[in-house]
Design an enzyme around this catalytic site. Sequence first.
Site, PDB file in Angstrom:
ATOM      1  N   TYR A 210       0.845  -1.279  -0.076  1.00  0.00           N
ATOM      2  CA  TYR A 210      -0.036   0.001   0.116  1.00  0.00           C
ATOM      3  C   TYR A 210       0.734   1.258  -0.033  1.00  0.00           C
ATOM      4  O   TYR A 210       1.798   1.338   0.799  1.00  0.00           O
ATOM      5  CB  TYR A 210      -0.959  -0.138   1.123  1.00  0.00           C
ATOM      6  CG  TYR A 210      -1.753   1.211   1.219  1.00  0.00           C
ATOM      7  CD1 TYR A 210      -2.631   1.784   0.405  1.00  0.00           C
ATOM      8  CD2 TYR A 210      -1.285   2.328   2.293  1.00  0.00           C
ATOM      9  CE1 TYR A 210      -3.089   2.983   0.403  1.00  0.00           C
ATOM     10  CE2 TYR A 210      -1.836   3.528   2.258  1.00  0.00           C
ATOM     11  CZ  TYR A 210      -2.839   3.919   1.514  1.00  0.00           C
ATOM     12  OH  TYR A 210      -3.347   4.927   1.425  1.00  0.00           O
ATOM     13  N   LYS A 219       5.429   9.521   3.424  1.00  0.00           N
ATOM     14  CA  LYS A 219       5.219   9.573   4.683  1.00  0.00           C
ATOM     15  C   LYS A 219       6.591   9.057   5.338  1.00  0.00           C
ATOM     16  O   LYS A 219       6.842   9.826   6.454  1.00  0.00           O
ATOM     17  CB  LYS A 219       4.189   8.384   5.237  1.00  0.00           C
ATOM     18  CG  LYS A 219       2.868   8.819   4.371  1.00  0.00           C
ATOM     19  CD  LYS A 219       2.077   9.965   4.756  1.00  0.00           C
ATOM     20  CE  LYS A 219       1.129  10.331   3.983  1.00  0.00           C
ATOM     21  NZ  LYS A 219       0.500  11.641   4.177  1.00  0.00           N
ATOM     22  N   HIS A 239       2.717  17.855   7.562  1.00  0.00           N
ATOM     23  CA  HIS A 239       1.704  17.094   6.778  1.00  0.00           C
ATOM     24  C   HIS A 239       0.712  18.391   6.317  1.00  0.00           C
ATOM     25  O   HIS A 239      -0.366  18.478   6.943  1.00  0.00           O
ATOM     26  CB  HIS A 239       0.791  16.314   7.610  1.00  0.00           C
ATOM     27  CG  HIS A 239       0.057  15.175   6.853  1.00  0.00           C
ATOM     28  ND1 HIS A 239      -1.009  14.609   7.455  1.00  0.00           N
ATOM     29  CD2 HIS A 239      -0.103  14.733   5.430  1.00  0.00           C
ATOM     30  CE1 HIS A 239      -1.563  13.631   6.777  1.00  0.00           C
ATOM     31  NE2 HIS A 239      -0.917  14.112   5.632  1.00  0.00           N
ATOM     32  N   CYS A 264      -9.007  14.358   4.829  1.00  0.00           N
ATOM     33  CA  CYS A 264      -9.967  15.379   5.121  1.00  0.00           C
ATOM     34  C   CYS A 264      -9.993  16.399   4.181  1.00  0.00           C
ATOM     35  O   CYS A 264     -10.257  17.694   4.430  1.00  0.00           O
ATOM     36  CB  CYS A 264      -9.324  16.101   6.678  1.00  0.00           C
ATOM     37  SG  CYS A 264      -9.675  14.784   7.874  1.00  0.00           S
ATOM     38  N   ASP A 289       0.070  17.733   0.071  1.00  0.00           N
ATOM     39  CA  ASP A 289       0.229  16.721   1.240  1.00  0.00           C
ATOM     40  C   ASP A 289       1.282  16.895   2.045  1.00  0.00           C
ATOM     41  O   ASP A 289       1.285  16.792   3.217  1.00  0.00           O
ATOM     42  CB  ASP A 289       0.309  15.219   0.668  1.00  0.00           C
ATOM     43  CG  ASP A 289       0.151  14.238   1.651  1.00  0.00           C
ATOM     44  OD1 ASP A 289      -0.832  14.302   2.637  1.00  0.00           O
ATOM     45  OD2 ASP A 289       0.726  13.296   1.806  1.00  0.00           O
ATOM     46  N   ARG A 381      -7.434   4.933  -4.447  1.00  0.00           N
ATOM     47  CA  ARG A 381      -6.286   6.457  -4.576  1.00  0.00           C
ATOM     48  C   ARG A 381      -6.131   6.260  -6.265  1.00  0.00           C
ATOM     49  O   ARG A 381      -6.136   5.261  -7.021  1.00  0.00           O
ATOM     50  CB  ARG A 381      -4.965   5.791  -4.040  1.00  0.00           C
ATOM     51  CG  ARG A 381      -5.227   5.668  -2.539  1.00  0.00           C
ATOM     52  CD  ARG A 381      -5.077   7.008  -1.935  1.00  0.00           C
ATOM     53  NE  ARG A 381      -5.261   7.221  -0.244  1.00  0.00           N
ATOM     54  CZ  ARG A 381      -4.634   8.202   0.528  1.00  0.00           C
ATOM     55  NH1 ARG A 381      -4.135   9.073   0.072  1.00  0.00           N
ATOM     56  NH2 ARG A 381      -5.011   7.869   1.692  1.00  0.00           N
TER      57      ARG A 381
END
Length: 596
Positions: A210, A219, A239, A264, A289, A381
């Site tokens: 993933y 990340k 972030h 969000c 992001d 995604r």
Amino acid sequence: MSATEVTTTVGKMSVSNEGLLAWVREMAAMCAPDRVVWVDGSAAEKAALTAQAVAEGVLTPLNPEKRPGCYYARSNPNDVARVEHLTFICTPTKDEAGPTNNWMAPDAAYAKLRGLFTGAMKGRTMYVIPYAMGPIGSPYTKVGVELTDSIYVVLNMGIMTRMGARVIDMLGGSDGWNRGLHSTLDVNPERRFICHFPQDNTIWSVGSGYGGNVLLGKKCLALRIGSYLGRTEGWLAEHMLILGVQGPDDKEPTYVAAAFPSACGKTNLAMMIPPAQLAGWKVWTVGDDIAWMRVGPDGRLWAINPEAGYFGVAPGTSMKSNANAMASIARDTLFTNVALTDDGDVWWEGMEGPVPETLTDWQGRPWKKGSPDKAAHPNSRFTAPMANNPALSPHADDPQGVPISAIIFGGRRSTTVPLVMQSFNWSHGVYLGATMGSETTAAAVGKVGVVRRDPMAMLPFCGYNMGRYFGHWLAMQQRIANPPKIFQVNWFRQGKDGRFLWPGFGDNMRVVKWVIDRAHGRVGAQETPLGWVPKAGHLDLTGLDLSHEQVDAATHIDLDEWREEFALQGEFFKTLGDDMPAVLRLQRELLMARIG
Ligand code: OXD
Ligand code: MN
């Protein structure tokens, strides 16, 4: 430095960084792949790897008339989101990772994962991906090298980062690069670990395919290792989306960085199209992001977007919610776990137009209109190149980045938090970020819709002790002579009937306009015990079909709700123990004392 010829998919490439060559040899000896193939980032390589991925059944071509250059991938159903419970910060002491992170001692983590990586790539190819987070040549860019046995990862990294020979050139003989190792192994949650070794600038990820777990630049490097490096080197890895907003009378855009938890609406806000009533206003996307922010020689905070593409949540994306995202995914995009139409296009819940009578769902099963099951996974995604975005800022590739005038913190809160509020000062702004709460989404495995504290939207991404991260934010004030103003927003407040009070999407421009007008000192504000809010009439609501009662309810500060909120914030502060900076504890007491 003598150069070594290494094999790529389409030929040879020359590499002279001895440390890099030695590490690749060492990792290959452990993982035992059948072959080691370096990634050069060329168009010919992309074509060859794509063809291979199709031949191997990893990718399915989409209808070339409807989605030119687009492909579809389906993941193992047990592997559809980030796994926070299997994500570890491996610092020498537990205290360095802090109470909000899972911790493993580095030796124990290396030993455990070495066991899993040993022989893991037998029968497979190990790809060596040199990649840059940030524009090539920028002093703020960091280089990483990801070793992976997943062709899907290579193709995604080609969209999300600048990768290949130009990164090898940029790196030269330097030792300052992140060592990333990834194997999908047998995609078994029992053997899935995402481990970060900040002191070694190393990431080992195993057992997942993933994106958030395996595109190690995103990340893992840009946020978890990045936040650690940021504290050591005096900058901020956040972030946050970055957008530029330009009014009809503005010579230059004003740049805003905004932190929201996963799923969000960061991508929607970063690509927002202002409503007709604000014609003449323009929004430019710098990033959707992640923001890396440093103090420039002018004392302002300058931000780059370290990424080169968008790994966005598909469901809910439509011409209405985000026309620029729809344009971005029109071509050269990879889709994962969405639904497929009978004519080879993609579909998901929330896309406009009639719901197709039949689809193939994200697990490859036939799906019929009216089925209670979602056709697309809620965390399905798209991976799209930022160059496709019609609103892409001309500065998205600028090595110096853009100057930030305002920072926004926003959670998903159905109650309590008003539409917009400005902090009294920097430390109060840090407090607003540090106390952010948000209802959980499908971006991570776990229960959806429960409020959790997600400070600065970094709970899953802070690579060290959260209390010390707050301390770093507070300490940055002394370095920033011209700091951005700090705001809190909430697009998600609901009325008693459970409906959203604020329309959101493009209409968020009305709030952002107030934010940038405040940042420039162009508009007044109303003081409340909790912060500055717009004065009646200062939010431009022309053309908005919203009753006064609804606007009042969206902007209302209910002191009873806030007493409860302060109690919850206090519980969170307690979990951080002595590392919670006194400035933030005192902020809370001051605010509570004010409302009595
Ligand atoms: C993301 C996330 O994918 O935050 O950006 O989960
Ligand atoms: Mn994110």
